[in-house]
Design a protein around this motif. Structure first.
Motif, short mmCIF file in Angstrom:
data_model
loop_
_atom_site.label_atom_id
_atom_site.label_comp_id
_atom_site.label_asym_id
_atom_site.label_seq_id
_atom_site.Cartn_x
_atom_site.Cartn_y
_atom_site.Cartn_z
N ALA A 289 0.81 -1.23 0.00
CA ALA A 289 0.00 0.00 0.00
C ALA A 289 0.84 1.28 0.00
O ALA A 289 0.53 2.21 -0.75
N PRO A 290 1.90 1.39 0.83
CA PRO A 290 2.69 2.62 0.76
C PRO A 290 3.25 2.90 -0.62
O PRO A 290 3.35 4.06 -1.04
N ALA A 291 3.62 1.84 -1.35
CA ALA A 291 4.08 2.05 -2.73
C ALA A 291 2.92 2.45 -3.63
O ALA A 291 3.07 3.25 -4.55
N LEU A 292 1.72 1.91 -3.35
CA LEU A 292 0.56 2.27 -4.15
C LEU A 292 0.14 3.72 -3.89
O LEU A 292 -0.42 4.38 -4.78
N VAL A 293 0.40 4.20 -2.67
CA VAL A 293 0.13 5.61 -2.39
C VAL A 293 0.94 6.49 -3.34
O VAL A 293 0.50 7.56 -3.76
N LEU A 294 2.13 6.02 -3.68
CA LEU A 294 2.97 6.75 -4.62
C LEU A 294 2.27 6.87 -5.98
O LEU A 294 2.33 7.92 -6.63
N GLY A 295 1.58 5.81 -6.40
CA GLY A 295 0.81 5.88 -7.64
C GLY A 295 -0.31 6.90 -7.55
O GLY A 295 -0.60 7.61 -8.52
N LEU B 290 12.36 3.51 -7.80
CA LEU B 290 13.20 2.39 -7.39
C LEU B 290 12.58 1.67 -6.20
O LEU B 290 12.60 0.43 -6.11
N GLY B 291 12.02 2.43 -5.27
CA GLY B 291 11.38 1.83 -4.11
C GLY B 291 10.22 0.93 -4.50
O GLY B 291 10.04 -0.17 -3.94
N VAL B 292 9.43 1.36 -5.48
CA VAL B 292 8.32 0.53 -5.95
C VAL B 292 8.84 -0.77 -6.56
O VAL B 292 8.31 -1.86 -6.32
N VAL B 293 9.90 -0.66 -7.36
CA VAL B 293 10.48 -1.85 -7.99
C VAL B 293 10.98 -2.83 -6.93
O VAL B 293 10.77 -4.04 -7.02
N LEU B 294 11.66 -2.29 -5.90
CA LEU B 294 12.13 -3.15 -4.82
C LEU B 294 10.98 -3.82 -4.10
O LEU B 294 11.05 -5.02 -3.77
N ALA B 295 9.90 -3.07 -3.83
CA ALA B 295 8.76 -3.65 -3.14
C ALA B 295 8.14 -4.79 -3.92
O ALA B 295 7.82 -5.85 -3.37
N VAL B 296 7.99 -4.62 -5.23
CA VAL B 296 7.43 -5.67 -6.06
C VAL B 296 8.38 -6.86 -6.13
O VAL B 296 7.96 -8.03 -6.05
N GLY B 297 9.69 -6.58 -6.27
CA GLY B 297 10.66 -7.67 -6.29
C GLY B 297 10.67 -8.46 -4.99
O GLY B 297 10.76 -9.69 -4.99
N GLY B 298 10.57 -7.76 -3.86
CA GLY B 298 10.50 -8.45 -2.58
C GLY B 298 9.26 -9.30 -2.46
O GLY B 298 9.29 -10.41 -1.90
N LEU B 299 8.15 -8.83 -3.02
CA LEU B 299 6.91 -9.60 -2.99
C LEU B 299 7.05 -10.90 -3.76
O LEU B 299 6.50 -11.95 -3.37
N VAL B 300 7.80 -10.85 -4.87
CA VAL B 300 8.06 -12.08 -5.65
C VAL B 300 8.73 -13.13 -4.77
O VAL B 300 8.42 -14.32 -4.84
N VAL C 221 13.87 -12.53 3.66
CA VAL C 221 14.62 -11.54 2.89
C VAL C 221 13.68 -10.73 2.00
O VAL C 221 13.78 -9.50 1.91
N GLY C 222 12.75 -11.42 1.35
CA GLY C 222 11.80 -10.73 0.49
C GLY C 222 10.94 -9.75 1.26
O GLY C 222 10.65 -8.65 0.79
N LEU D 22 9.63 -3.99 2.65
CA LEU D 22 9.57 -2.87 3.58
C LEU D 22 10.57 -1.77 3.20
O LEU D 22 10.25 -0.58 3.28
N VAL D 23 11.78 -2.18 2.78
CA VAL D 23 12.77 -1.19 2.37
C VAL D 23 12.28 -0.43 1.13
O VAL D 23 12.40 0.80 1.04
N GLY D 24 11.70 -1.18 0.20
CA GLY D 24 11.18 -0.54 -1.01
C GLY D 24 10.06 0.44 -0.69
O GLY D 24 10.02 1.55 -1.24
N ALA D 25 9.16 0.04 0.20
CA ALA D 25 8.07 0.93 0.59
C ALA D 25 8.62 2.17 1.28
O ALA D 25 8.14 3.29 1.07
N PHE D 26 9.64 1.98 2.12
CA PHE D 26 10.25 3.12 2.82
C PHE D 26 10.87 4.11 1.83
O PHE D 26 10.66 5.32 1.92
N ILE D 27 11.65 3.57 0.87
CA ILE D 27 12.30 4.45 -0.12
C ILE D 27 11.25 5.18 -0.94
O ILE D 27 11.36 6.39 -1.18
N ALA D 28 10.21 4.45 -1.36
CA ALA D 28 9.18 5.06 -2.19
C ALA D 28 8.51 6.21 -1.48
O ALA D 28 8.30 7.29 -2.04
N GLN D 29 8.16 6.01 -0.22
CA GLN D 29 7.43 7.03 0.51
C GLN D 29 8.31 8.18 0.95
O GLN D 29 7.92 9.34 0.88
N SER D 30 9.53 7.89 1.41
CA SER D 30 10.41 8.96 1.87
C SER D 30 10.91 9.82 0.72
O SER D 30 11.35 10.95 0.92
#
Length: 334
Positions: A113-119, A135-145, A293-294, A299-307
């Motif tokens: 959701a935090p990455a979706l807020v970016l959208g 980049l944060g969004v990409v990391l979040a999606v990659g972690g979800l994989v 790890v994912g 979480l790191v991706g969401a943090f980068i995206a939002q910050s």
């Protein structure tokens, strides 16, 4: 007295209070799935657990609804949206998801959701975003994989993952709607009143959907198993209603009012960590190393995206030419 936001809340003290409230909300929300899953496994339908949660919280918050009885006339769309998305939608989708997949996985998917807020910021509010945010969004999606272990043929129930993703979309509504009116000063709608009426709207919607009259009420008089230990079902329900709903929503909405949807979304990511650890300790739901790890990458991706998202109300970067500078000044004034 109703809680109103003043200009001082935008200072360092207000931000500190906001961060504390956001952390308290993450802690409170994080325990909801751990308390709800034993009730579901004891025989309650996920929708019935959601109805008990929302209806019970609505009763607790009813005095605040009476105090703010003019609010439905003043902000009907806000209350309807908050009830449908931030209350009924998030809780129904999340509880349905944890009935099919582990609590930790459901929360990690939901906290896209935090990455979706970016959208929302980019395509709805029409504000540019930085490369770091992308980049944060990409990391979040990659972690979800990694979390869902796609390489093993989607090891988790596909419907459960879809429900968790729906919860993420509804949570975007929670962050966005919680921020409505935060810039109106003394004219801002009372956040506690918004929560109270949102819970009432959510309870009414869930009553029609969940049909609580078909629920097996006898489950609440017995016990539920939490990692092999017997726990009174009514105690779990009390925790879900009072702590994981009333306290969670009150502290969460107040934190968004003092911070912003982006910053509050970053702190709220801790809910996924808290829920995963609690599920590991109390429910025995162990995640594999790639999933851990994912989850951290999500979480790191969401943090980068939002910050990296431009702050609310901040002027956007433009070219340094005279025309562009004049335009930027005009947009800032507007």
């Amino acid at each position: 007295m109703p809680v109103r936001m003043s200009e001082s809340s935008h200072g360092s003290r207000g931000k500190g209070v906001g961060l504390g409230l956001a952390l308290a909300s993450a802690l409170a929300f994080g325990g909801s799935g751990v308390a709800a899953k034993p009730l579901i496994e004891a025989g309650l339908d996920p929708l019935h657990v959601v109805w008990l949660r929302v209806a019970g919280a609505a009763v607790v918050m009813l005095p605040l609804a009476v105090r703010n009885r003019a609010l439905p006339r003043q902000r009907p769309a806000l209350l309807a949206g908050f009830g449908l998305l931030a209350v009924a939608g998030v809780q129904a989708c999340y509880f349905a998801a944890i009935s099919r997949i582990p609590v930790g996985v459901a929360l990690l998917v939901e906290y896209l959701a935090p990455a979706l807020v970016l959208g929302w910021v980019r395509f709805v509010q029409r504000r540019p975003v930085t490369r770091a945010a992308a980049l944060g969004v990409v990391l979040a999606v990659g972690g979800l994989v990694c979390v869902v272990e796609v390489w093993s043929g989607l090891g988790f129930d596909a419907l459960g993952l879809l429900l968790a993703l729906c919860a993420a979309c509804c949570q975007v509504g929670y962050f966005v709607l919680s921020d409505q009116g935060s810039e109106a000063g003394a004219e801002a709608p009372d956040p506690l009143g918004v929560i109270a009426y949102g819970l009432i709207v959510g309870a009414l919607v869930l009553t029609a959907v969940a049909r609580p009259w078909t629920m097996d009420w006898s489950v609440l008089s017995g016990t539920a198993r939490m990692n092999g230990d017997a726990v009174p079902a009514v105690a779990l329900l009390a925790w879900i209603v009072l702590v994981a709903t009333v306290v969670a929503y009150v502290t969460g909405v107040l934190s968004v009012r003092r911070l912003s949807p982006q910053v509050a979304g970053v702190v709220a990511c801790l809910e996924a960590v808290i829920a995963t650890v609690l599920a590991w300790v109390l429910l025995g739901e162990h995640l594999s190393a790639p999933q851990v790890v994912g989850g951290l990458v999500v979480l790191v991706g969401a943090f980068i995206a939002q910050s990296s998202t431009p702050a609310k109300g901040a002027a956007e970067p433009v070219s340094s030419g005279p025309a562009e500078s004049e335009l930027a000044v005009r947009e800032t004034v507007v």
